[in-house]
Design a protein around this motif. Structure first.
Motif, mmCIF file in Angstrom:
data_model
loop_
_atom_site.group_PDB
_atom_site.id
_atom_site.type_symbol
_atom_site.label_atom_id
_atom_site.label_comp_id
_atom_site.label_asym_id
_atom_site.label_seq_id
_atom_site.Cartn_x
_atom_site.Cartn_y
_atom_site.Cartn_z
ATOM 1 N N ALA A 142 0.840 -1.208 0.000
ATOM 2 C CA ALA A 142 0.000 0.000 0.000
ATOM 3 C C ALA A 142 0.869 1.249 0.000
ATOM 4 O O ALA A 142 0.581 2.220 -0.711
ATOM 5 C CB ALA A 142 -0.944 -0.004 1.203
ATOM 6 N N MET A 143 1.945 1.227 0.781
ATOM 7 C CA MET A 143 2.863 2.372 0.820
ATOM 8 C C MET A 143 3.447 2.642 -0.561
ATOM 9 O O MET A 143 3.507 3.794 -1.007
ATOM 10 C CB MET A 143 3.998 2.122 1.826
ATOM 11 C CG MET A 143 3.581 2.218 3.277
ATOM 12 S SD MET A 143 4.864 1.679 4.445
ATOM 13 C CE MET A 143 6.249 2.699 3.969
ATOM 14 N N ALA A 144 3.845 1.586 -1.247
ATOM 15 C CA ALA A 144 4.419 1.747 -2.586
ATOM 16 C C ALA A 144 3.386 2.322 -3.559
ATOM 17 O O ALA A 144 3.686 3.239 -4.335
ATOM 18 C CB ALA A 144 4.940 0.404 -3.094
ATOM 19 N N LYS A 145 2.165 1.809 -3.499
ATOM 20 C CA LYS A 145 1.116 2.275 -4.405
ATOM 21 C C LYS A 145 0.722 3.722 -4.131
ATOM 22 O O LYS A 145 0.321 4.444 -5.040
ATOM 23 C CB LYS A 145 -0.110 1.365 -4.299
ATOM 24 C CG LYS A 145 0.126 -0.022 -4.864
ATOM 25 C CD LYS A 145 -1.069 -0.909 -4.641
ATOM 26 C CE LYS A 145 -0.822 -2.314 -5.165
ATOM 27 N NZ LYS A 145 -1.980 -3.200 -4.921
ATOM 28 N N LEU A 146 0.807 4.134 -2.865
ATOM 29 C CA LEU A 146 0.437 5.497 -2.495
ATOM 30 C C LEU A 146 1.652 6.438 -2.489
ATOM 31 O O LEU A 146 1.527 7.601 -2.124
ATOM 32 C CB LEU A 146 -0.230 5.494 -1.113
ATOM 33 C CG LEU A 146 -1.560 4.761 -1.036
ATOM 34 C CD1 LEU A 146 -2.036 4.655 0.409
ATOM 35 C CD2 LEU A 146 -2.605 5.437 -1.901
ATOM 36 N N ASP A 147 2.805 5.906 -2.893
ATOM 37 C CA ASP A 147 4.045 6.685 -2.937
ATOM 38 C C ASP A 147 4.332 7.299 -1.564
ATOM 39 O O ASP A 147 4.661 8.482 -1.453
ATOM 40 C CB ASP A 147 3.965 7.762 -4.021
ATOM 41 C CG ASP A 147 5.335 8.307 -4.389
ATOM 42 O OD1 ASP A 147 6.329 7.580 -4.221
ATOM 43 O OD2 ASP A 147 5.406 9.481 -4.831
ATOM 44 N N ALA A 148 4.189 6.486 -0.534
ATOM 45 C CA ALA A 148 4.389 6.937 0.846
ATOM 46 C C ALA A 148 5.687 6.361 1.392
ATOM 47 O O ALA A 148 6.014 5.205 1.135
ATOM 48 C CB ALA A 148 3.215 6.489 1.716
ATOM 49 N N ASP A 149 6.412 7.176 2.140
ATOM 50 C CA ASP A 149 7.679 6.742 2.726
ATOM 51 C C ASP A 149 7.496 6.058 4.078
ATOM 52 O O ASP A 149 8.360 5.302 4.508
ATOM 53 C CB ASP A 149 8.617 7.942 2.893
ATOM 54 C CG ASP A 149 9.023 8.536 1.549
ATOM 55 O OD1 ASP A 149 9.175 7.766 0.571
ATOM 56 O OD2 ASP A 149 9.167 9.774 1.475
ATOM 57 N N THR A 150 6.376 6.352 4.749
ATOM 58 C CA THR A 150 6.124 5.769 6.070
ATOM 59 C C THR A 150 4.702 5.239 6.145
ATOM 60 O O THR A 150 3.846 5.600 5.332
ATOM 61 C CB THR A 150 6.311 6.811 7.195
ATOM 62 O OG1 THR A 150 5.294 7.814 7.052
ATOM 63 C CG2 THR A 150 7.690 7.444 7.151
ATOM 64 N N ARG A 151 4.467 4.420 7.166
ATOM 65 C CA ARG A 151 3.116 3.900 7.396
ATOM 66 C C ARG A 151 2.153 5.049 7.675
ATOM 67 O O ARG A 151 1.032 5.062 7.173
ATOM 68 C CB ARG A 151 3.133 2.948 8.600
ATOM 69 C CG ARG A 151 3.969 1.726 8.402
ATOM 70 C CD ARG A 151 4.405 1.080 9.720
ATOM 71 N NE ARG A 151 3.364 0.814 10.653
ATOM 72 C CZ ARG A 151 2.896 -0.399 10.948
ATOM 73 N NH1 ARG A 151 3.408 -1.460 10.370
ATOM 74 N NH2 ARG A 151 1.945 -0.555 11.831
ATOM 75 N N THR A 152 2.605 6.000 8.467
ATOM 76 C CA THR A 152 1.771 7.152 8.817
ATOM 77 C C THR A 152 1.407 7.947 7.571
ATOM 78 O O THR A 152 0.255 8.365 7.406
ATOM 79 C CB THR A 152 2.501 8.057 9.834
ATOM 80 O OG1 THR A 152 2.838 7.264 10.971
ATOM 81 C CG2 THR A 152 1.650 9.229 10.243
ATOM 82 N N GLN A 153 2.359 8.135 6.696
ATOM 83 C CA GLN A 153 2.098 8.868 5.456
ATOM 84 C C GLN A 153 1.102 8.100 4.585
ATOM 85 O O GLN A 153 0.219 8.700 3.963
ATOM 86 C CB GLN A 153 3.399 9.102 4.693
ATOM 87 C CG GLN A 153 3.230 9.996 3.476
ATOM 88 C CD GLN A 153 4.540 10.205 2.728
ATOM 89 O OE1 GLN A 153 5.531 9.528 2.975
ATOM 90 N NE2 GLN A 153 4.521 11.146 1.803
ATOM 91 N N ALA A 154 1.194 6.775 4.547
ATOM 92 C CA ALA A 154 0.253 5.967 3.764
ATOM 93 C C ALA A 154 -1.167 6.126 4.304
ATOM 94 O O ALA A 154 -2.118 6.313 3.537
ATOM 95 C CB ALA A 154 0.668 4.496 3.784
#
Length: 165
Positions: A142-154
């Protein structure tokens, strides 16, 4: 009366006082898979609609819809199709939202929802009947798909874009 070959149809308010319409859809799908659930709602937030679809809802109708439209939705769903009130169609079909929502799997959205509630990987795993390592895999994807660096950012991205409620 609904013919035996057609599924049963239940119309449920999306935000009931004690149990949400989404939870009714989830329980109905589990306990009576041949019963189709139409959620009757005043809310058109994409995150609630997506969550309800994930839970097994077969349709949505706005509370402001005329009685003839409610009847049409019941007839439509009783033939095995999904019905979305025309007033909600745009919410579910916006280009960016659809692309991101379709990219995230149902399990990834469920994992992010539970993560947003503050659950640990172990607690999420227990609720979803999967291992903590599988939880980590869903979060990582999910982080990769949302281009998020952290769980919180996702989680923040998913909430901001109404991918989860």
């Amino acid at each position: 009366m609904i013919a035996a070959t057609k599924p049963q149809v239940a119309v449920v308010d999306l935000r009931m006082p004690r149990v949400s319409g989404t939870e009714v859809a989830r329980q109905t799908a589990r306990l009576s898979p041949k019963t189709a659930v139409i959620l009757y709602t005043a809310y058109g937030e994409r995150s609630f609609l997506t969550e309800a679809l994930d839970a097994g809802a077969s349709g949505f109708i706005l509370k402001e819809a005329p009685l003839a439209e409610v009847h049409r939705a019941i007839e439509f769903v009783s033939t095995g199709r999904t019905y979305v009130d025309p007033g909600l169609a745009g919410v579910l079909s916006s280009a960016v939202a659809s692309e991101r929502t379709l990219n995230l799997t149902q399990r990834e959205r469920e994992t992010l929802r539970l993560l947003a509630d503050g659950l640990s990987n172990e607690e999420i795993g227990k609720q979803l009947f999967i291992s903590p390592e599988t939880v980590r895999t869903h979060i990582r994807k999910a982080m990769a798909k949302l281009d998020a660096d952290t769980r919180t950012q996702a989680v923040a991205t998913a909430l901001r874009e109404s991918l989860i409620a």
